[in-house]
Every structure is written in structure tokens, then in C-alpha cells.
Design a protein around this motif. Structure first.
Motif, PDB file in Angstrom:
ATOM      1  N   PHE A  99       7.323 -13.786 -21.104  1.00 19.49           N
ATOM      2  CA  PHE A  99       7.676 -14.319 -19.792  1.00 19.49           C
ATOM      3  C   PHE A  99       9.168 -14.621 -19.687  1.00 19.49           C
ATOM      4  O   PHE A  99       9.779 -14.385 -18.640  1.00 19.49           O
ATOM      5  N   CYS A 100       9.748 -15.131 -20.756  1.00 17.76           N
ATOM      6  CA  CYS A 100      11.182 -15.445 -20.745  1.00 17.76           C
ATOM      7  C   CYS A 100      12.029 -14.264 -21.204  1.00 17.76           C
ATOM      8  O   CYS A 100      13.149 -14.074 -20.740  1.00 17.76           O
ATOM      9  N   GLY A 156      11.418 -10.883 -20.949  1.00 19.64           N
ATOM     10  CA  GLY A 156      11.532  -9.806 -19.983  1.00 19.64           C
ATOM     11  C   GLY A 156      11.690  -8.430 -20.586  1.00 19.64           C
ATOM     12  O   GLY A 156      12.088  -7.488 -19.902  1.00 19.64           O
ATOM     13  N   GLY A 169      11.328 -11.855 -15.350  1.00 20.50           N
ATOM     14  CA  GLY A 169      10.234 -12.377 -16.150  1.00 20.50           C
ATOM     15  C   GLY A 169       8.972 -11.552 -15.976  1.00 20.50           C
ATOM     16  O   GLY A 169       8.561 -11.255 -14.856  1.00 20.50           O
ATOM     17  N   THR A 220       6.194  -8.681 -12.315  1.00 11.53           N
ATOM     18  CA  THR A 220       7.297  -9.596 -12.579  1.00 11.53           C
ATOM     19  C   THR A 220       7.298 -10.795 -11.633  1.00 11.53           C
ATOM     20  O   THR A 220       6.632 -10.799 -10.596  1.00 11.53           O
ATOM     21  N   THR A 221       8.092 -11.781 -12.019  1.00  9.43           N
ATOM     22  CA  THR A 221       8.209 -13.011 -11.226  1.00  9.43           C
ATOM     23  C   THR A 221       8.836 -12.756  -9.860  1.00  9.43           C
ATOM     24  O   THR A 221       8.691 -13.577  -8.956  1.00  9.43           O
TER      25      THR A 221
END
Length: 492
Positions: A430-431, A433, A462, A478-479
Motif C-alpha cells: 500500500f505504501c 506502490g 498506493g 490504486t488509491t
């Protein structure tokens, strides 16, 4: 008499034949005939597909798909005619000859065919080292969490945290949701609509299952049915299969459900939240939190929404929940099955992220949380490891989370477009990427993890989740609300 009769029939047949020829020629007036190729009808078009860069005698591997489920495989450059106008995709697969693998570039491209015209798609093969790249499929989603496809379907189904299931068809997202249950979904903390699984018999029974958190913060698994049309489910068909209380914290809901190769439904639940599992749920066999659950939903009814499969380890054990397949998990956000193995990722607390790989028939495993975080003793210098199943792969967060902070588990690649990637497990963070992979060999005999690789796909933000379509091709969510398809990059 017989000879004369035969002569009469031959003369009659000859006269009829001459008449037919004269009639076809406009009564003998003459016709220039057709001296060239027949032009395509004005209502259709053509597509010229060509590939170069291969040695003499080595054929390309090309596939053309388009409107109305059009599919055509080519092993040479060729012009396809009488095509319905619209958008076509030309994909090229690697070709191996003489021990050398030739990679296509681009691996996939779009071509628009217009009526009465000929479009073109060209590609080049090279023998450089393979690379991966991502292609934007669609953007503008509202917090996408999961992507999947119904068996045999080319359409993609995407869940959004606020409670909607969206359809992405041929690169376009439909405005109307396939299902909208936003009125019963809470997005508090890490909650929301978190995943979807189609019944293996969806084509016959129309069932699919969703995993979400309700307005009371419970984890809910609910079954819905397909609607009268293929573009919308029946919103009134909901049957709650399971509701798990999650009363105190706003995190660690887990989030995935999936059908295993045995046909049973598996659920990965979080430990209930808070640092260090303060409620002690993960290893408590009387709690459904912090577990991998396995249930049978084949005959689900309102009176009995699920039954317990015969092989569940605690089916007949007093004081233990019979739904439990495995325990000792912190937040198993994503898991997947492949070739008789379960790939189960568990998000770590402060230091390590882990991937567990076990046989699909291995039940009653304890993955160690909150005694262990990965292979480290959690909050202590020493700890009792006996009876715990430790991960086969892990990584440190590193200073300032340089390596990542929360693993995003993916899939073992089994698609067609990247055959040299077959059997490799892809994952992200998540961090972080990034997109990384490895090959798991001989896990049962302790041979371990090989071919670790960072694919250097660039910054896409992310990574919330992977997705997989019906052909085994993989996607990243993705975020930013985008979906990216993983494909071949330019040869090096």
C-alpha cells in the motif's frame, strides 16, 4: 429406342445450359466481369495486422478481439475483412525458437475499424530481457477495493468502498452500478464494500457474494442474484450468509472472500483492530475474528445460510467455532489459490509484512499472531514458537517505511499474454506502490523462494488491491481510483 431417348435428353440439357449462360450474361449483351478484388461492403471495414523482427520461418502469435465477442488468432501478417466497425484489440504473445524468446512490442494495442476503410496494427519482436508495464484501463472510480470477473466473462466487476459494484466493459465503465448497497454499508475507518466473489456455478444459479461492513460495524457476507438483464443485479435478492460482530475498533476488518478449489467459500477476517490484538481474538478459537474461515454455501437458505464442511478441523469440537479453518491472523487483506496451494498475506504491525504458502488441504494452522509478527517475536525478546506456522516470505518495513508498510497480496500469474511469468507470485504494498514477484519452489520440502524481482513499473500511487480477469490477466487498483492492467513493457 433407348439410344434415341438418351440423345433427346442430352440435347434438351444442352439447350437449358446455354439459356442459363445467356441469361447470366444479360441476354448476350456482354459484361466486363470482375477483374480485381471485391471491395469491402460500405458497412464493414478491414484491419491489417503485421508483425516483424522474427527470424525466417518463425511465426508470430497474435490474437485479435473486438465487438460482438470477435476473436481471431493469427500466425502471420494478415488483413482481416468484413469487420464490424468499432474498437479492436491486437495482442501479441512471446515466441520461442532455438532457445531464444522473442518479446513483442507493443504487447497489446487498440485499433479503430471504420466502415469502408482499412485500419492498421503493427508490432515488432525483439530478443531482449522481458519487462513489465502497466496500462491505464479506467480512472475515476470511488475508492476501488476489488476486481474480478464472472466465469467465462470478459467484463470486469469492481467494488467501490461506498457500496457499489461497477462494470468495466472493453475499457469503459458503465454509469449505472451493477449493484448499489450503499445504504447498508459503513466506510468508517477501514470499512466498506471490500470484495466480491462469483459462485463457481454463476452461469446456472446467478449467485454472487459480497463482503462488507454494515452500519453497526459488523462484518457481513451477503449473497445476491443476477438480475433480469446482464447489466444489473437484483437488489432485493440479498440473503445474509454470515454476520460477525466487530464492535470496538475501526480497523482490521480483513476483507476478502473467495471460492477455493474444493468449492467452499473462504473468508479472511481481521483480528478486530487495535495495536497488538488487545482483545486476544486471533488465537481464540471461540472467536471468528483473526481467522481464515471455510463454509459451504451451496444450499444456502434463510433458515440455514451455510453448513460446515466435513473437513473443518473444529466442526465437532465443543467451545470452538466450526467455521474456522486457520487462526493467528492479524489482518489478512488478500489471499489466493493456485495449483493446490494457498497464498495468504497478513498485514504486519510495525516491522514486518508476511506471505504464507501452504497446501490447500492443511487445516487448523496457527499463523502466530500476536505471538509473532512474521518470524519476529512480537513485543518480546523471546517467545514460544512451537506449533506455529511461520511465513515462507517476509520483508522489513525499513526506515521511514522505505520497503512498504502494508502488504497487498496478489496472484500467481496464469494468463496467456506473459507466458514466461507463469507460476510467479505477484504482490505489492500500500505504501510502496511497486510490483514485485517471486517463484515459490518446493515449499513443502523447504526449497523456498527464488527469482525475486522488482519490475520497476514506475509510480502509480498506493496499490489497494490486485484483480484478475477470466483469462488470468492481472490488474492493480490504486488509491487514486484507477485500474491499471499489467502487461509487457518494451524489450530491453
Amino acid at each position: 429406342m433407348r439410344i434415341e431417348h438418351l440423345r433427346h435428353l442430352l440435347l434438351l440439357f444442352g439447350s437449358m445450359l446455354i439459356g442459363m449462360v445467356l441469361l447470366a450474361c444479360g441476354g448476350g449483351g456482354g459484361s466486363p466481369g470482375i477483374t480485381g478484388a471485391v471491395p469491402p461492403p460500405a458497412s464493414t471495414g478491414s484491419l491489417a495486422v503485421s508483425a516483424s523482427g522474427l527470424p525466417a520461418g518463425v511465426n508470430p502469435a497474435l490474437r485479435v478481439t473486438g465487438p460482438n465477442n470477435y476473436l481471431y488468432d493469427l500466425t502471420q501478417s494478415q488483413t482481416l475483412g468484413n469487420l464490424t466497425p468499432g474498437s479492436y484489440n491486437v495482442s501479441a504473445s512471446p515466441v520461442t525458437s532455438g532457445g531464444v524468446t522473442y518479446q513483442p512490442s507493443p504487447a497489446s494495442q487498440a485499433a479503430t475499424v471504420s466502415a469502408g476503410a482499412t485500419a492498421a496494427a503493427t508490432g515488432t519482436y525483439g530478443s531482449g530481457a522481458p519487462t513489465l508495464a502497466t496500462t491505464l484501463v479506467v480512472a475515476g472510480l470511488d475508492s476501488p477495493t476489488w476486481l474480478t470477473a464472472a466465469p467465462g466473462e470478459r467484463r470486469l466487476f469492481v467494488t467501490e468502498r461506498p457500496g457499489r459494484v461497477r462494470i468495466v466493459d472493453n475499457g469503459s465503465m458503465r454509469d449505472q452500478p451493477y449493484l448499489d448497497i450503499g445504504a447498508r454499508v459503513s466506510t468508517e475507518g477501514e470499512g466498506g464494500l471490500l470484495s466480491l466473489a462469483f459462485d463457481p456455478q454463476f452461469g446456472g444459479n446467478g449467485y454472487f457474494y459480497v463482503y462488507y461492513t454494515d452500519l453497526q460495524r459488523n462484518i457481513v457476507v451477503e449473497r445476491f442474484s443476477a438480475g433480469a438483464t446482464a447489466t444489473a443485479a437484483n437488489p432485493t435478492s440479498g440473503l445474509v450468509i454470515l454476520r460477525i460482530p466487530h464492535p470496538t475498533y475501526q480497523n482490521h476488518f480483513g476483507g476478502q472472500l473467495a471460492f477455493g478449489p474444493d468449492g467452499y467459500l473462504y473468508l479472511g477476517t481481521g483480528d478486530g483492530g487495535g495495536d497488538g490484538d488487545p482483545q486476544g481474538n486471533a488465537r481464540n478459537l471461540a472467536s471468528l475474528l483473526g481467522k481464515l474461515l471455510r463454509i459451504d454455501v451451496a444450499g444456502a437458505t434463510t433458515a440455514q445460510p451455510y453448513t460446515i464442511p466435513a473437513g473443518n478441523p473444529y466442526r465437532d469440537v465443543a467451545g470452538r467455532r466450526p467455521e474456522i479453518w486457520a487462526s493467528g491472523l492479524r489482518n489478512p487483506w488478500r489471499f489466493s489459490f493456485d495449483a493446490g496451494q494457498l497464498y495468504l498475506t497478513d498485514v504486519g504491525q510495525d516491522q514486518r509484512e508476511e506471505i504464507n504458502i501452504v497446501g490447500t488441504g492443511q487445516a487448523s494452522l496457527d499463523y502466530g499472531w500476536n505471538v509473532m509478527e512474521g518470524t519476529l517475536c512480537y513485543g518480546a525478546a523471546t517467545c514460544a514458537r512451537a506449533g506455529l506456522t511461520l511465513p515462507v516470505f517476509e520483508y522489513e518495513h525499513g526506515a521511514n517505511d522505505v520497503n512498504g508498510c502494508a502488504i497487498t497480496g496478489g496472484f500467481v500469474y496464469r494468463g496467456r499474454a506473459l507466458p514466461e511469468l507463469a507460476g510467479r507470485y505477484l504482490y505489492s504494498d500500500f505504501c510502496g506502490g511497486y510490483l514485485k514477484s517471486f517463484l515459490a519452489t518446493g515449499i513443502a520440502t523447504g526449497n523456498g523462494i527464488v527469482e525475486q524481482r522488482d519490475w520497476k513499473i514506475g509510480d502509480i500511487g498506493g496499490v489497494v488491491s490486485f484483480g484478475q480477469d477470466a483469462e488470468g490477466e492481472l490488474y492493480l487498483l490504486t488509491t487514486s481510483g484507477a485500474i491499471h492492467k499489467i502487461g509487457r513493457g518494451a524489450p530491453q
